[in-house]
Design a protein around this motif. Structure first.
Motif, mmCIF file in Angstrom:
data_model
loop_
_atom_site.group_PDB
_atom_site.id
_atom_site.type_symbol
_atom_site.label_atom_id
_atom_site.label_comp_id
_atom_site.label_asym_id
_atom_site.label_seq_id
_atom_site.Cartn_x
_atom_site.Cartn_y
_atom_site.Cartn_z
ATOM 1 N N TYR A 133 -7.267 42.492 -13.401
ATOM 2 C CA TYR A 133 -7.792 43.485 -12.466
ATOM 3 C C TYR A 133 -8.073 42.871 -11.095
ATOM 4 N N PHE A 134 -8.709 41.720 -11.080
ATOM 5 C CA PHE A 134 -9.121 41.121 -9.812
ATOM 6 C C PHE A 134 -7.930 40.680 -8.971
ATOM 7 N N SER A 135 -6.883 40.158 -9.605
ATOM 8 C CA SER A 135 -5.724 39.706 -8.842
ATOM 9 C C SER A 135 -4.909 40.878 -8.300
ATOM 10 N N GLU A 136 -4.969 42.018 -8.996
ATOM 11 C CA GLU A 136 -4.152 43.165 -8.584
ATOM 12 C C GLU A 136 -4.913 44.173 -7.731
ATOM 13 N N ARG A 137 -6.215 44.352 -7.996
ATOM 14 C CA ARG A 137 -6.960 45.413 -7.327
ATOM 15 C C ARG A 137 -8.042 44.900 -6.380
ATOM 16 N N ALA A 138 -8.360 43.616 -6.456
ATOM 17 C CA ALA A 138 -9.375 43.035 -5.567
ATOM 18 C C ALA A 138 -8.847 41.721 -5.013
ATOM 19 N N ASP A 139 -7.577 41.753 -4.608
ATOM 20 C CA ASP A 139 -6.863 40.526 -4.257
ATOM 21 C C ASP A 139 -7.459 39.802 -3.050
ATOM 22 N N THR A 140 -7.854 40.547 -2.022
ATOM 23 C CA THR A 140 -8.408 39.897 -0.826
ATOM 24 C C THR A 140 -9.735 39.226 -1.139
ATOM 25 N N ALA A 141 -10.568 39.918 -1.900
ATOM 26 C CA ALA A 141 -11.845 39.337 -2.307
ATOM 27 C C ALA A 141 -11.624 38.122 -3.209
ATOM 28 N N PHE A 142 -10.643 38.207 -4.096
ATOM 29 C CA PHE A 142 -10.339 37.094 -4.994
ATOM 30 C C PHE A 142 -9.909 35.867 -4.185
ATOM 31 N N PHE A 143 -9.015 36.066 -3.222
ATOM 32 C CA PHE A 143 -8.556 34.949 -2.399
ATOM 33 C C PHE A 143 -9.718 34.343 -1.615
ATOM 34 N N ALA A 144 -10.560 35.192 -1.028
ATOM 35 C CA ALA A 144 -11.686 34.688 -0.237
ATOM 36 C C ALA A 144 -12.655 33.893 -1.107
ATOM 37 N N ALA A 145 -12.944 34.416 -2.306
ATOM 38 C CA ALA A 145 -13.852 33.701 -3.210
ATOM 39 C C ALA A 145 -13.244 32.376 -3.657
ATOM 40 N N ALA A 146 -11.932 32.378 -3.914
ATOM 41 C CA ALA A 146 -11.263 31.140 -4.308
ATOM 42 C C ALA A 146 -11.305 30.113 -3.180
ATOM 43 N N MET A 147 -11.101 30.582 -1.947
ATOM 44 C CA MET A 147 -11.173 29.676 -0.808
ATOM 45 C C MET A 147 -12.598 29.139 -0.621
ATOM 46 N N MET A 148 -13.589 29.951 -0.903
ATOM 47 C CA MET A 148 -14.976 29.498 -0.818
ATOM 48 C C MET A 148 -15.218 28.339 -1.788
ATOM 49 N N TYR A 149 -14.763 28.515 -3.041
ATOM 50 C CA TYR A 149 -14.982 27.460 -4.030
ATOM 51 C C TYR A 149 -14.057 26.269 -3.804
ATOM 52 N N ALA A 150 -12.864 26.501 -3.258
ATOM 53 C CA ALA A 150 -11.974 25.384 -2.935
ATOM 54 C C ALA A 150 -12.586 24.511 -1.839
ATOM 55 N N ASN A 151 -13.186 25.139 -0.836
ATOM 56 C CA ASN A 151 -13.832 24.371 0.222
ATOM 57 C C ASN A 151 -15.105 23.700 -0.267
ATOM 58 N N ALA A 152 -15.753 24.284 -1.247
ATOM 59 C CA ALA A 152 -16.901 23.607 -1.858
ATOM 60 C C ALA A 152 -16.429 22.338 -2.570
ATOM 61 N N TRP A 153 -15.240 22.428 -3.182
ATOM 62 C CA TRP A 153 -14.677 21.257 -3.876
ATOM 63 C C TRP A 153 -14.394 20.132 -2.886
ATOM 64 N N THR A 154 -13.914 20.488 -1.692
ATOM 65 C CA THR A 154 -13.631 19.465 -0.673
ATOM 66 C C THR A 154 -14.862 19.128 0.157
ATOM 67 N N LYS A 155 -15.991 19.763 -0.171
ATOM 68 C CA LYS A 155 -17.274 19.507 0.496
ATOM 69 C C LYS A 155 -17.240 19.869 1.988
ATOM 70 N N ASN A 156 -16.537 20.970 2.297
ATOM 71 C CA ASN A 156 -16.475 21.474 3.670
ATOM 72 C C ASN A 156 -17.480 22.622 3.788
ATOM 73 N N ALA A 157 -18.718 22.289 4.113
ATOM 74 C CA ALA A 157 -19.808 23.269 4.093
ATOM 75 C C ALA A 157 -19.598 24.403 5.078
ATOM 76 N N SER A 158 -19.110 24.095 6.288
ATOM 77 C CA SER A 158 -18.924 25.152 7.283
ATOM 78 C C SER A 158 -17.867 26.154 6.837
ATOM 79 N N ALA A 159 -16.800 25.686 6.205
ATOM 80 C CA ALA A 159 -15.760 26.589 5.708
ATOM 81 C C ALA A 159 -16.272 27.418 4.538
#
Length: 217
Positions: free
Chosen positions: A148-174
């Motif tokens: 459901y999330f990949s098909e119907r909430a795709d923009t939110a899914f991408f943004a949330a994934a980017m949030m956690y990806a930047n947390a992984w790289t320790k980029n706090a501002s991103a």
């Protein structure tokens, strides 16, 4: 655009400009955290599920669906139709129906744990319960490439994934930037869900009617 697991991971890698083996191996966990973030904050009507489960005579405990996240309502089949059960706490149920061995048509339920509930009165015969609930959506992965999330909430899914990806790289501002985008997308999606719940037979400018049922025996 709707995502698959493959296109979402590729989009994250491209936007992060990070394709190290360590980052790629962390992507499944990043995507799982992103989906869990959305699941807990999004209230979509599209994933509400209805399922029938068996109710056993003289048994006050009812097991819930294994994928249940939020229980919304329970109806029990009875003579003449279906009875909507009212939620109470176990203290109320014990005071109302202290003798668990005596039976009568069930009127109330109370949470026992994350997997089951108590009924009161204890049901007198085998019957069926109709459960309305929000399920845990299967985590997006190579084995489950869409949901459901990949098909119907795709923009939110991408943004949330980017949030956690930047947390992984320790980029706090991103992280802050992508969290704001995620929050904005969630707000829009929740507004859409509110619209879907609105009945066209009711004046939408009126407030909600007074609840005269909850809390009464």
């Amino acid at each position: 655009m709707p995502y698959t697991y493959s296109t979402l991971t590729n989009d994250i890698i491209a936007n992060m400009e990070e394709d190290s083996a360590e980052f790629v191996s962390a992507l499944p966990a990043i995507i799982e955290r992103a989906q869990s973030h959305l699941q807990r904050r999004l209230d979509p009507v599209n994933i509400i599920r209805f399922t029938e489960i068996s109710v056993s005579a003289s048994k006050r405990t009812l097991n819930l669906p294994a994928d249940l996240l939020v229980l919304k309502s329970i109806q029990v089949c009875a003579t003449g139709g279906w009875n909507n059960l009212l939620e109470q706490n176990n203290e109320f149920l014990t005071a109302y129906w202290p003798d668990y061995t005596s039976v009568a048509p069930s009127k109330y339920y109370a949470p026992k744990d994350n997997a089951s509930i108590y009924l009161a009165p204890t049901p007198p015969s085998n019957t069926t319960a109709l459960i309305e609930y929000i399920p845990r959506v299967t985590i997006l992965s190579s084995a489950h490439p869409t949901n459901y999330f990949s098909e119907r909430a795709d923009t939110a899914f991408f943004a949330a994934a980017m949030m956690y990806a930047n947390a992984w790289t320790k980029n706090a501002s991103a992280v802050t930037i992508w969290k704001n985008i995620t929050d904005e997308e969630l707000a829009v999606l929740n507004i859409e869900s509110s619209r879907a719940r609105r009945s066209d037979t009711v004046n939408r400018y009126n407030g909600s009617p007074e609840n005269t049922i909850a809390g009464t025996p």
